[in-house]
Scaffold this active site. Sequence first.
Site, PDB file in Angstrom:
ATOM      1  N   ASP A  21     -33.346  38.136 -23.185  1.00 57.48           N
ATOM      2  CA  ASP A  21     -32.193  38.498 -22.794  1.00 57.48           C
ATOM      3  C   ASP A  21     -31.843  39.622 -21.803  1.00 57.48           C
ATOM      4  OD1 ASP A  21     -29.090  38.481 -22.799  1.00 57.48           O
ATOM      5  OD2 ASP A  21     -28.945  39.541 -24.779  1.00 57.48           O
ATOM      6  N   HIS A  38     -32.703  36.118 -13.205  1.00 50.18           N
ATOM      7  CA  HIS A  38     -33.391  34.828 -13.622  1.00 50.18           C
ATOM      8  C   HIS A  38     -34.617  34.849 -13.187  1.00 50.18           C
ATOM      9  CE1 HIS A  38     -29.951  34.249 -16.036  1.00 50.18           C
ATOM     10  NE2 HIS A  38     -28.973  33.768 -15.244  1.00 50.18           N
ATOM     11  N   LEU A 132     -52.835  27.681 -26.533  1.00 46.90           N
ATOM     12  CA  LEU A 132     -51.523  28.147 -26.828  1.00 46.90           C
ATOM     13  C   LEU A 132     -50.416  27.201 -26.896  1.00 46.90           C
ATOM     14  CD1 LEU A 132     -49.327  30.631 -27.239  1.00 46.90           C
ATOM     15  CD2 LEU A 132     -49.348  30.697 -24.721  1.00 46.90           C
TER      16      LEU A 132
END
Length: 244
Positions: A21, A38, A132
């Site tokens: 955020d 972004h 991962l």
Amino acid sequence: MSLKDKIIISKLPEHIAVIMDGNGRWAREKGYERIFGHQNGVKAVRNVVEAAGDLGLKYLTLFAFSKENWCRPRSEIDALMDLMATTINSETETLIKNNIRLLIIGDRVRLPSRINGELNEVTEATKNNTGLTLVIALSYSSRWEITRATAKICEDIKAGKLKEINEEIFNSYLATSGIPDPELLIRTSGEFRISNFLLWQIAYAEMYFTKTLWPDFGKEDFYEAIISFQNRERRFGKTGEQSK
Ligand code: FPP
């Protein structure tokens, strides 16, 4: 010295989830359009994914776009979708090279078909990777997921495929089926909310909130969150004495 050296690898959480955020505020503070935030958020994604892979983390879930985010101005949504398509496309090679498996959770029906196409290609290309597992929550909300799971359970009961419901069975109907619950949830930007993210799955997660805005969140911040996690006493309802 890097904080990485203070991490006890044998006590690494198996799964870390992140609410990324603060991109908009980061850009605005610098006098830019929100999309610039972004774009810089993608750099933070790269850093955190790299750090997670290097540490040997098993699962990392990133909240990239919520179902509620569809209410944002059309121009921001379009720019974000473009950014995600470009990023996912350009990072495929890196994911493969680093043995990372990509999974997507969320309501894909609303995503543009070109994004869905890209996502299918990358998830297919990385499906056998064993390092991962990077889970991207896209067009995701927890209430959507829980409602959908409940509807599917009802269908299966009606069809005679399911005879009972318990926590394990309910869990298997969620979008995160097969993925262990996050043990650590990180939220950046100084907000103390969960925002409809993994409500079922974070029942026993440790929360870590930082004021750092997502584009500024780097590897050292990630290590700091893990060290904080490793210094907590997790009791799971037991007394302090019992859990020792
Ligand atoms: C929240 O900041 C961030 C988002 C809604 C988008 C996050 C997406 C990225 C970082 C791109 C990720 C790309 C991939 C491929 C995973 P905000 O816009 O709510 O910021 P604000 O609270 O300051 O307005």
